[in-house]
Every structure is written in structure tokens, then in C-alpha cells.
Design a protein around this motif. Structure first.
Motif, short mmCIF file in Angstrom:
data_model
loop_
_atom_site.label_atom_id
_atom_site.label_comp_id
_atom_site.label_asym_id
_atom_site.label_seq_id
_atom_site.Cartn_x
_atom_site.Cartn_y
_atom_site.Cartn_z
N GLY A 99 -1.22 35.62 -1.59
CA GLY A 99 -0.38 36.12 -0.51
C GLY A 99 1.04 35.65 -0.55
N GLY A 100 1.32 34.56 -1.30
CA GLY A 100 2.69 34.09 -1.42
C GLY A 100 3.14 33.35 -0.16
N VAL A 101 4.43 32.98 -0.18
CA VAL A 101 5.03 32.26 0.94
C VAL A 101 5.51 33.28 1.97
CG1 VAL A 101 6.84 30.66 1.66
CG2 VAL A 101 5.75 30.39 -0.58
N ALA A 102 5.14 33.07 3.21
CA ALA A 102 5.55 34.00 4.27
C ALA A 102 5.56 33.25 5.59
CB ALA A 102 4.62 35.20 4.35
N LEU B 174 0.80 -1.22 0.00
CA LEU B 174 0.00 0.00 0.00
C LEU B 174 0.84 1.28 0.00
CD1 LEU B 174 -2.66 -1.05 2.64
CD2 LEU B 174 -3.01 -0.86 0.18
N VAL B 175 2.13 1.17 0.31
CA VAL B 175 2.96 2.36 0.48
C VAL B 175 3.04 3.19 -0.80
CG1 VAL B 175 5.35 3.16 0.76
CG2 VAL B 175 4.35 1.60 2.42
N LYS B 176 3.34 2.56 -1.93
CA LYS B 176 3.55 3.31 -3.17
C LYS B 176 2.33 4.12 -3.59
CE LYS B 176 4.95 2.87 -7.99
NZ LYS B 176 5.32 1.93 -9.08
N PRO B 177 1.14 3.49 -3.75
CA PRO B 177 -0.01 4.31 -4.17
C PRO B 177 -0.40 5.37 -3.14
CG PRO B 177 -0.70 2.08 -3.59
CD PRO B 177 0.78 2.06 -3.65
N MET B 178 -0.31 5.02 -1.85
CA MET B 178 -0.64 6.00 -0.82
C MET B 178 0.34 7.17 -0.83
SD MET B 178 -3.44 5.25 0.64
CE MET B 178 -3.32 6.40 1.99
N ALA B 179 1.63 6.85 -1.07
CA ALA B 179 2.64 7.92 -1.11
C ALA B 179 2.36 8.89 -2.25
CB ALA B 179 4.03 7.31 -1.25
N TRP B 180 2.01 8.36 -3.42
CA TRP B 180 1.69 9.23 -4.56
C TRP B 180 0.49 10.11 -4.25
CZ3 TRP B 180 4.57 10.79 -8.23
CH2 TRP B 180 5.59 9.98 -8.76
N ILE B 181 -0.53 9.55 -3.61
CA ILE B 181 -1.72 10.33 -3.27
C ILE B 181 -1.36 11.44 -2.28
CG2 ILE B 181 -3.95 10.23 -2.08
CD1 ILE B 181 -4.34 7.46 -3.30
N MET B 182 -0.56 11.11 -1.27
CA MET B 182 -0.17 12.11 -0.27
C MET B 182 0.67 13.23 -0.89
SD MET B 182 -1.72 11.19 2.39
CE MET B 182 -0.98 12.33 3.54
N VAL B 183 1.57 12.85 -1.82
CA VAL B 183 2.41 13.86 -2.46
C VAL B 183 1.55 14.83 -3.28
CG1 VAL B 183 4.15 14.22 -4.26
CG2 VAL B 183 4.53 12.51 -2.49
N ILE B 184 0.61 14.29 -4.04
CA ILE B 184 -0.27 15.15 -4.86
C ILE B 184 -1.10 16.07 -3.98
CG2 ILE B 184 -2.20 15.15 -6.47
CD1 ILE B 184 -1.08 12.53 -7.63
N ILE B 185 -1.64 15.54 -2.88
CA ILE B 185 -2.43 16.36 -1.96
C ILE B 185 -1.56 17.42 -1.30
CG2 ILE B 185 -3.78 16.32 0.17
CD1 ILE B 185 -4.79 13.56 -0.63
N LEU B 186 -0.32 17.05 -0.95
CA LEU B 186 0.60 18.01 -0.33
C LEU B 186 0.91 19.17 -1.28
CD1 LEU B 186 2.52 18.84 1.96
CD2 LEU B 186 4.27 17.40 0.90
N ILE B 187 1.17 18.84 -2.56
CA ILE B 187 1.45 19.89 -3.54
C ILE B 187 0.23 20.79 -3.72
CG2 ILE B 187 1.96 20.32 -5.98
CD1 ILE B 187 3.63 17.75 -5.96
N ALA B 188 -0.96 20.18 -3.80
CA ALA B 188 -2.18 20.98 -3.95
C ALA B 188 -2.38 21.88 -2.73
CB ALA B 188 -3.38 20.06 -4.13
N GLY B 189 -2.08 21.35 -1.53
CA GLY B 189 -2.22 22.16 -0.32
C GLY B 189 -1.26 23.33 -0.30
N LEU B 190 -0.01 23.10 -0.71
CA LEU B 190 0.97 24.19 -0.74
C LEU B 190 0.56 25.27 -1.73
CD1 LEU B 190 4.33 22.17 -0.60
CD2 LEU B 190 3.34 23.61 1.20
N ILE B 191 0.10 24.84 -2.91
CA ILE B 191 -0.34 25.82 -3.92
C ILE B 191 -1.55 26.60 -3.41
CG2 ILE B 191 -1.28 26.10 -6.23
CD1 ILE B 191 0.38 23.67 -7.07
N GLY B 192 -2.51 25.88 -2.82
CA GLY B 192 -3.72 26.54 -2.34
C GLY B 192 -3.47 27.55 -1.24
N ASN B 193 -2.48 27.27 -0.39
CA ASN B 193 -2.22 28.17 0.74
C ASN B 193 -1.25 29.29 0.40
OD1 ASN B 193 -3.48 27.19 3.44
ND2 ASN B 193 -2.85 25.32 2.40
N THR B 194 -0.57 29.21 -0.73
CA THR B 194 0.39 30.26 -1.09
C THR B 194 0.01 31.00 -2.37
OG1 THR B 194 1.76 28.63 -2.29
CG2 THR B 194 2.30 29.06 0.02
N LEU B 195 -1.01 30.53 -3.08
CA LEU B 195 -1.40 31.18 -4.33
C LEU B 195 -1.84 32.61 -4.07
CD1 LEU B 195 -1.59 30.51 -7.33
CD2 LEU B 195 -4.00 29.91 -6.98
#
Length: 375
Positions: free
Chosen positions: A111-114, A88-109
Motif C-alpha cells: 500500500g505504500g506510505v499514505a 543499557l542505552v546503547k544496546p537498547m537503542a540499537w534494538i529499538m531502531v531495528i524494530i522501528l525500521i522493521a515496523g515501517l517496512i512492514g506497514n508500508t510494504l
């Protein structure tokens, strides 16, 4: 003080915005972050969902396919659990990475990074019940309530529209055979989830401009704050003016101290004076050792007369030198001929005063000056 000076009607300055950013006070949209995280989750399931389903099916099959030795051997059971987790590690890791990237973009789109230590520090005033009631019944709370109701309505309408459009397809699933019906059901659920999350972009599209407007509104300044900031940043105008006057006085004193070294002073005759020095040993162009207008021009002439330095009237050359040269700099190339005639007269006059030559004739007041140097 005027009442208008106390009203926050002015747009925040760059300094105010920068200070607010250092404190962690920047525009953020929770709706945009939530929408992108959910959309990222839907995209992740669409991309890796098949692999995850296969991995779960394999884990289920392995879990229910135990022989007698594995049941009674704890070590084999632990080994089996580890193997299933690795599946289960590989598919779950890919899902978590995609969600993490989406979260970073959503929170910095917006106001930017601060990062701010001040924002991370505990704020004990938030523990005040009075402040809590103000937040509960303030304008921001009303806005949040309106956004919550809007989200429920938008998602409900999106679900109703999707189910209405896909109702026939969902009913046909009961007519299909295994395992094709399960694959089709999972595929349908993925698209239903994705389309529902897209509906949140409508809320985000309204919330982002509102958060920007609200952020600027909170940072607006009074006219008096603008004036005070300008004073603190640029300095008090009265003090700056006095400093400039003192600097000018020091510059003039140094310049006047150099006048006795001049070979000649040429005048306008009343408005401008320019003192020139020529060093034949350096074989360079004549240098402007002092220049001035009005009172300073009169002072230059006075010093020149005291030290018996020749003073000549040449209005056109004086104006040109005054406007085109700096103190301590060489004269422009275009004035070489005119200044050379003046210096030649001065040196011949010096010889005459020593009894070594006849009296020279004064140079013409209409000396050659290029058009670009005429003033």
C-alpha cells in the motif's frame, strides 16, 4: 435501469483508487506488519543480544556491589542508577531502531506510505451497536478468526518441529558448566525465537494477496458509476460535441473573413477548395488563408467569385494542399514549383485585365507534385 448496471462488476478506475487513497482506504496487511516486526526483533536480539546481555550482567554486578557509603548516601545511589541506565542505552537503542525500521517496512510494504486527515478524523458511526454487531459477525470477522486459528496452528507446529529438532541440544545444556551454558542457552533461544517468527511469513504470504483482492473488491464499481465518472471527468459528450461545433463554426467564420485577401482559389473542382495568398514584400512562401471540403469548399468559391478572386481548377495540387497544410501556414517546399506556376498565371491575368499584357495561357492540370505529397 438494467440490473447489470447496478452490480459492482467493474474494476475500480484510477480516479476511484486515488480518492480511496486520499481517504486512507488502502490495502494493508496486519499479518505482514506483525511478522516483520517480530522478525526484526529476533534479528535485533541476534545482532545486539550479546552486547545487551553483557550490559545487563554489568548492571547486575554493579547493583549488588555496594559499599556502606553508597548505601547511606542518596546522591551516590542516584548517580549509580544513572550510570547503569547509560550502560543499557546503547544496546537498547540499537534494538529499538531495528524494530522501528522493521515496523515501517512492514506497514508500508503493502500500500505504500499514505497519510489521510479523513482517516484520522473520528467516525461516530463506529459507535453504533448495530455497526459493531455487523463487524463482529461479518465476513471480515470470520476471516480474522480463521487467520487467528491458522496462526496458532502454524506457530504450534513450528514450535513442535523446532523443539523436536533441538531437543538433544537443550538437554545437553544441563551438562555444561557456567558461564558457557548460559551463553549457549541464550544463543539457542535467539535462534528458536527467529525460526518461530519466520513461520509467521506463511500467514503473511496468504494474507497479502487476500488483502489486495479484498481492497479491489470493496472499490469495484457499477457500469453506471463508470459512465458517471467519465462524464464528470471528461465532460458530457453532448456538451463537448456542441462546444466543438461552436469552435469549428468560429474558426470557419474567421477563415471565411480571410478569403477576400487571397490571390487565388484553386479547386478539386467540386470537393476541395484552397485559398492562397502570396506577399512579395516578405519574400516568403505562399500562405494558405482558407481551405475546406464540400459545403465549406463551395462557400470559399462563392466568396472568391463575389470579390472577383481568380478560381482555378487544379485537382492534384488542391488535394495535396488540403491534406498537407494548415490554415495560416506556408505551403510545403515540394509544392513551390506547382504553386508558382499558378500564381504566375494569376499575376499575368491581372496585368491582362489592366490592358498591360497579352492573355496568359492557363497552367497545366498535371503540375509537378512529389510522390510523398500526392493524394
Amino acid at each position: 435501469m438494467a440490473e447489470s448496471d447496478q452490480e459492482r462488476t467493474e474494476q475500480p478506475t484510477e480516479k476511484r483508487l486515488s480518492e480511496a487513497r486520499e481517504k486512507g482506504q488502502i490495502a494493508r496487511s496486519k499479518e505482514l506488519a506483525t511478522a516483520l516486526v517480530l522478525i526484526g526483533s529476533a534479528v535485533a536480539l541476534m545482532l545486539v543480544g550479546g552486547e545487551l546481555a553483557t550490559a545487563i550482567a554489568l548492571v547486575m554486578k554493579t547493583s549488588f556491589s555496594l559499599d556502606r557509603a553508597e548505601v547511606f548516601d542518596p546522591h551516590l545511589m542516584l548517580h549509580g542508577i544513572g550510570s547503569m541506565l547509560l550502560i543499557l542505552v546503547k544496546p537498547m537503542a540499537w534494538i529499538m531502531v531495528i524494530i522501528l525500521i522493521a515496523g515501517l517496512i512492514g506497514n508500508t510494504l503493502l500500500g505504500g506510505v499514505a497519510f489521510s486527515w479523513q482517516a484520522a478524523a473520528p467516525k461516530f458511526n463506529r459507535l453504533s451497536p448495530l455497526s459493531g454487531f455487523k463487524r463482529m459477525f461479518g465476513i471480515q470477522a470470520v476471516v480474522e478468526l480463521a487467520k487467528g486459528i491458522a496462526k496458532v496452528l502454524v506457530i504450534a507446529l513450528a514450535v513442535w518441529w523446532i523443539f523436536k529438532a533441538k531437543f538433544g541440544t537443550m538437554m545437553n545444556l544441563s551438562m555444561q558448566t557456567l558461564p558457557g551454558s548460559i551463553d549457549n542457552a541464550l544463543h539457542l533461544l535467539q535462534w528458536l525465537f527467529f525460526l518461530m517468527t519466520l513461520s509467521l511469513l506463511l500467514i503473511a504470504a496468504i494474507d497479502v494477496p487476500f488483502q489486495r483482492w479484498n481492497h479491489v473488491k470493496q472499490l469495484k464499481m457499477t457500469k453506471q458509476e463508470i459512465k458517471d465518472e467519465h462524464k464528470n471527468t471528461e465532460g458530457n459528450p453532448e456538451i463537448k460535441g456542441r462546444i466543438r461545433r461552436l469552435q469549428m463554426e468560429m474558426t470557419n467564420r474567421r477563415m471565411m473573413a480571410d478569403v477576400p485577401q487571397a490571390d487565388v482559389v484553386i479547386t478539386n473542382p467540386t470537393h476541395y477548395s484552397v485559398a492562397l495568398k502570396y506577399d512579395s514584400e516578405q519574400a516568403g512562401a505562399p500562405i494558405v488563408v482558407a481551405k475546406g471540403a464540400d459545403v465549406i469548399a463551395f462557400k470559399i468559391r462563392e466568396i472568391a467569385q463575389h470579390y472577383e478572386i481568380p478560381v482555378l481548377e487544379s485537382p492534384a495540387v488542391t488535394r495535396s494542399l488540403y491534406h498537407t497544410t494548415k490554415v495560416g501556414a506556408q505551403i510545403p517546399d515540394g509544392l513551390f514549383v506547382a504553386v508558382a506556376q499558378i500564381l504566375a498565371y494569376v499575376f499575368q491575368l491581372e496585368q491582362f485585365n489592366k490592358g498591360q499584357a497579352s492573355r496568359p495561357r492557363k497552367p497545366s492540370t498535371n503540375l509537378p507534385i512529389p510522390d510523398e505529397l500526392q493524394y
